[in-house]
Enzyme design. Structure first.
Site, mmCIF file in Angstrom:
data_model
loop_
_atom_site.group_PDB
_atom_site.id
_atom_site.type_symbol
_atom_site.label_atom_id
_atom_site.label_comp_id
_atom_site.label_asym_id
_atom_site.label_seq_id
_atom_site.Cartn_x
_atom_site.Cartn_y
_atom_site.Cartn_z
ATOM 1 N N HIS A 146 0.834 -1.199 0.000
ATOM 2 C CA HIS A 146 0.000 0.000 0.000
ATOM 3 C C HIS A 146 0.874 1.257 0.000
ATOM 4 O O HIS A 146 1.582 1.537 0.958
ATOM 5 C CB HIS A 146 -0.885 -0.030 1.243
ATOM 6 C CG HIS A 146 -1.790 1.147 1.376
ATOM 7 N ND1 HIS A 146 -1.684 2.076 2.386
ATOM 8 C CD2 HIS A 146 -2.838 1.549 0.604
ATOM 9 C CE1 HIS A 146 -2.618 2.985 2.253
ATOM 10 N NE2 HIS A 146 -3.341 2.701 1.189
ATOM 11 N N HIS A 193 -0.791 10.217 -3.440
ATOM 12 C CA HIS A 193 -2.105 9.910 -2.867
ATOM 13 C C HIS A 193 -3.012 11.134 -2.810
ATOM 14 O O HIS A 193 -4.149 11.109 -3.275
ATOM 15 C CB HIS A 193 -1.952 9.324 -1.458
ATOM 16 C CG HIS A 193 -3.260 9.082 -0.778
ATOM 17 N ND1 HIS A 193 -3.923 10.033 -0.030
ATOM 18 C CD2 HIS A 193 -4.059 7.985 -0.771
ATOM 19 C CE1 HIS A 193 -5.054 9.547 0.416
ATOM 20 N NE2 HIS A 193 -5.169 8.297 -0.011
ATOM 21 N N GLU A 204 -4.202 3.216 -8.897
ATOM 22 C CA GLU A 204 -5.500 3.765 -8.501
ATOM 23 C C GLU A 204 -5.719 5.104 -9.185
ATOM 24 O O GLU A 204 -4.893 6.014 -9.101
ATOM 25 C CB GLU A 204 -5.577 3.957 -6.979
ATOM 26 C CG GLU A 204 -6.931 4.560 -6.568
ATOM 27 C CD GLU A 204 -7.088 4.777 -5.071
ATOM 28 O OE1 GLU A 204 -6.270 4.268 -4.284
ATOM 29 O OE2 GLU A 204 -8.062 5.461 -4.702
#
Ligand code: G3P
Ligand code: CA
Length: 345
Positions: free
Chosen positions: A41, A83, A169
């Site tokens: 992650h 992120h 992502e």
């Protein structure tokens, strides 16, 4: 059937039965019956600056199955691993570039500007170094582009002699970013069946990517993210029309063994986020979720997720039916041996 043929058949049956317990060991509660995936992650984000080549490399060296780059678009339309929509939390943008339009939005800076920044450790046990680890990248703690992450992953896969998966992502919804993520994978030679998942919290993004990849003749695995509630509202059967899995917050109400079973019944994999514990309770948490049949874990500590997986797999015992097969195999071998003895006498 001749004596020799019978013997061969018995021996084959015995061999199959002897192997059965080991096969059963691999038949887990995951959707595909395989070991749950360990997804790094944001890289080895518990130990090193998140979303950096240095952090991805440490996770790969630890044995991660996949690395996870979150992706944002720069002002000049480049995909970078980041992120947040803001550069403020993880970089030294404040000191180096200062504010734009009253903030630090990634989309307000060009790639060339972002490349002057350093990514700082954030959270957990994160630091600028990790004992015994020397990053191979020239600038391991800069913000990497998606292309650099792909190049690095392929290079590391070749070095490691195994395919390291990539799990990008789409962090902000929009046709431009959705198209660029998919097209970058295609341009880099990724094919259907390769270790690729594309994820988003936005179901529409995943639907758009599914439509586009179908048009292009690809079938990468797609994952819709959300709380158990949000996924439930979308509907598992509905999601299964265009995705292969769901990424679900392990802290969300309703997420657990029953949810995983329901998702599996809808033919959806379940990857849980975020496994961020680094104290003595971490191992038990992984074991609990592996026991539920979770298909993958987004972990900040790849080494802990893998250590727990090894322990979990070692503890799996064959089911009673398999033991019966095992016994039959042993009996078959005994009969075969006795007949061989009698024939030789
Ligand atoms: O993508 C799975 C997990 O990473 C979602 O959480 O906010 O860390 O991207 P986030
Ligand atoms: Ca993510």
């Amino acid at each position: 059937m001749s004596m020799n043929l019978k013997g061969a058949v018995l021996a084959l049956a015995a061999a199959a039965s002897l192997a059965a317990p080991f096969a059963a060991q691999a038949a887990l509660k995951t959707l595909d019956g395989k070991a749950p995936l360990v997804i790094a992650h944001r890289g080895a984000s518990g130990y090193l600056p998140e979303h950096t080549l240095g952090g991805y490399e440490l996770a790969i060296k630890m044995g991660a199955d996949y690395i996870e780059p979150d992706l944002q678009l720069t002002k000049d339309g480049q995909l970078v691993a980041m992120h947040d929509t803001s550069l403020a939390r993880t970089t030294n943008v404040e000191q180096v570039l200062g504010q734009r339009n009253g903030g630090y939005r990634v989309g307000d800076y060009t790639l060339a500007e972002i490349k002057t920044l350093t990514v700082n450790p954030s959270g957990g046990l994160s630091s600028t170094t990790y004992p015994g680890f020397n990053p191979s990248a020239a600038e391991p703690y800069r913000v990497p582009t998606f292309q650099e992450v792909i190049d690095f992953t392929k290079q590391q896969s070749a070095l490691a002699g195994r395919e390291i998966g990539i799990y990008p992502e789409v962090k902000t919804a929009g046709l431009e970013i959705e198209t660029k993520v998919l097209d970058t994978l295609v341009a880099n030679g990724y094919k259907t069946g390769d270790k690729v998942f594309i994820q988003s919290f936005n179901a529409s993004s995943i639907q758009n990517i599914n439509t586009r990849q179908t048009q292009l003749g690809y079938d990468f695995q797609l994952v819709v993210l959300g709380s158990a509630n949000a996924i439930g509202t979308l509907g598992l059967a509905n999601i299964a029309q265009y995705a292969d899995g769901v990424g679900v917050s392990i802290g969300s109400a309703g997420m657990g063994e029953s949810f995983i079973a329901a998702a599996h019944a809808a033919n959806l994999k379940v990857h849980g986020y975020t496994f961020s514990k680094f104290d003595d309770t971490a191992n038990a948490q992984y074991l609990e979720w592996y026991g539920y049949g979770i298909d993958g874990v987004f972990s900040n500590y790849t080494d802990k997720a893998l250590a727990a997986r090894t322990e979990f797999l070692a503890a799996q015992v064959p089911e009673p039916g398999t033991w019966a097969m095992f016994g039959l195999g042993i009996a078959g071998l005994a009969v075969f041996a006795r007949r061989r003895q009698q024939a030789a006498a």
